[in-house]
Design an enzyme around this catalytic site. Sequence first.
Site, PDB file in Angstrom:
ATOM      1  CB  SER A 459      -0.941  -0.004   1.208  1.00  0.00           C
ATOM      2  OG  SER A 459      -0.211   0.060   2.432  1.00  0.00           O
ATOM      3  CG  ASP A 460       4.259   1.635   2.662  1.00  0.00           C
ATOM      4  OD1 ASP A 460       4.231   0.593   1.984  1.00  0.00           O
ATOM      5  OD2 ASP A 460       5.048   1.799   3.605  1.00  0.00           O
ATOM      6  CB  THR A 461       5.667   0.480  -2.219  1.00  0.00           C
ATOM      7  OG1 THR A 461       6.331  -0.057  -1.081  1.00  0.00           O
ATOM      8  CG2 THR A 461       6.681   0.669  -3.333  1.00  0.00           C
ATOM      9  CB  VAL A 464       5.693   6.448  -1.580  1.00  0.00           C
ATOM     10  CG1 VAL A 464       6.989   7.158  -1.931  1.00  0.00           C
ATOM     11  CG2 VAL A 464       5.408   6.586  -0.092  1.00  0.00           C
TER      12      VAL A 464
END
Length: 735
Positions: A459-461, A464
């Site tokens: 999710s965060d990759t 970002v």
Amino acid sequence: MPVADIEMVTGSAGHVDSKAASEYGTDLRRWRLKVHEGRHMWEYVDEDVAQTQQQTFAENYWLGQEYELPKMSTPIFAQDALDNGWAFFKRLQTQDGHWGCHDDGPLFVTSGIVISSYICGITLPDAMKNEMIRYLLNFVNEDGGWGLWINSPSTVFGTTMNYTMLRILGVPSTHPALLDARDTLLKMGSARALPTWGKFWMCALGAYEWDGMIPLAPEPLLAPGFLPLNPGNWWVHTRNVFVSMSYLFGHRFSAPMTPLIQELREELYDMPYHKIDWFAQQTNISDYDRLHPPTMLQKGLANALCYYEYVKVPYLRRKALDEALFQVEMEVHNTSYLCIAPVSFASNMLVMFHAHGANSHWVKGMADRIIDPMWMCREGMAASGTNGTSVWDTALTVQAALDGGLAQRPENHNTMLEALKFIEVSQITENPLGVSQGYRQPTKGAWPFSTRDQAYAVSDTTAVTVRAVIQLQALKSMPKLVSDERLAEAVDLIIGMENKCDGYSAFEPLRGPKALELLNITELYDNVMTESLYPECTSSVLLCLDTFTKAYPHHRPVEIQSIMARCARYLIKAQFPCGGWLASWGVCFTYATMFALQGLETVGLRESNSETCRNACSFLLQYQNDDGGWGEDLISIREKRYIQDPAGSQVTCTAYALMGLISAHCSNRDALRRGIRWLMRAQQATGEWLPGSLEGIFACPGGMRYPNYKFHFTLSAIGRYIERYGDEALYLKEQ
């Protein structure tokens, strides 16, 4: 100034091998890093190639060799430090456009791969073996043992696994380092007292008996998917490790006896192997390894599993083993032989070896991938916790260049263009085979943490990367390599990963109740049975959606605004009474608080209008050191409270704290100045910042290294400071 008048300065990582490690060092001039779409392959080339193909600056840097660069002027203004730092860091970009590095730390990853390779008959190159030995001998503790991660106290697990690895790699039992390790191991109770994970590896090797470990029955794989007992509802890493371990346990697979295995049976124990009461060892776990004493429920589970082995139904066992094999095959296929991480890669390779043989495409394909997680660190070669950090580090670096106004400069155009090209080819363009049957989360449109081949959505990759791409492609000088449709697809995937209880996890939404943690029998780690909600992932999503909805206001605007409100609500609820947030992937309160305050800024919350942000600013300011920096110890993750790093202020922690305070529009301008000034003082004449304490976490309480964090987060902090407050003279020589 004429070229001849340019003053040069020598830099290096400052590492010196221990005496024992230096015996196994290779000729570092002969190492070359080959890359392709984020894949890393360190190769030991012939002498004639080394003479004609010069090492790159990045190769020199990561190997810990000395290098010469033009001496940077002492930074007086913040912009000077930003420019100097970027001039250094941009040199570490690889030929395929990404910034890569190691994320090592856990001291059982390489040993698992070495043990598995030995059992499968895979021969590792001599140079690789020697550098693996050098790495371990550089990280041996004073008492002669090894811990769960580098620089942690010695444990039975760490010492047994790495002693065994060194023996497999060819170190004789009479070597002084192994004599010390064996002495320490015997004092801790010998390999009899291994935790379950270590017992598994020794059983597979044939240096322990399967009767000596708590049974790992594969039957939970047959449970209906709605039951928490089904591994599909567990944390993705725990699930992958369990499936392969349960297969090998169910088959009671052990390597054929060899002279080395026989010697290990004699060396690892404090009594003759044939006299050990193996059933009594099931509950024999060293206090040096146990994170917590076993609960009554865990003891009951262990007893139930032991009893089940006597009454198991042969038909169900066969069916469960077939399902376990199917799951491993799906995992290996969907990740192009990589698996989600090297930990499960090692045990999965044994499954393929047992089921299909050494000459199968499964084992041969995995053998070709052994090099992928390996990195030549300045201390030697070791496996990282993943097959690299390629997409994650590249997206963060692009964001740092954007935050500091560096991406817009003509001299950085090619650097940014190559990064964008790499990001474009790294997007996952299809879902895995058998999404539901393999317990997988959809991946089409996502960006992975490492490489497209690894093929796990994070999710965060993804968040970002989407944010960085939108901002980078908004520059007039940049082509639009990632289409609007592909960005929308990525955001749609992010929307689909939201948890029902608000907030975001990493790999997939929560599937099982937190009560599953009561059944955690890993003995080594906390909070590993199910996915978790993470402030850092949730905040990354907030930042992404804020950027996306401004660029594409007509794409699902109502849903996006609702998600952003729920994410902010989660962050407010997740704040600790002390005022900070606790991270699960970085160290620790400073890391999560940085992300949380950035996320809350997107919904208009700051120190002046939010009690949450005021408390967070007070929390960060409370722990600012007298020198202006911040330094938090890894142990904070275990203690659940801020612990000062005994080594003092750290570059990464200082950058995290500053990013958080800037995002909260903190009114204490002097504290911000002092923090930026500390970063400027810590900067070297080459423009770099030196390695410090461990930057990352894999699972509580284990530490990892993320060496690029000291660059891109620091550059972002300085860049955002300049953007918010303007450039000013902050550092004078007499200060």
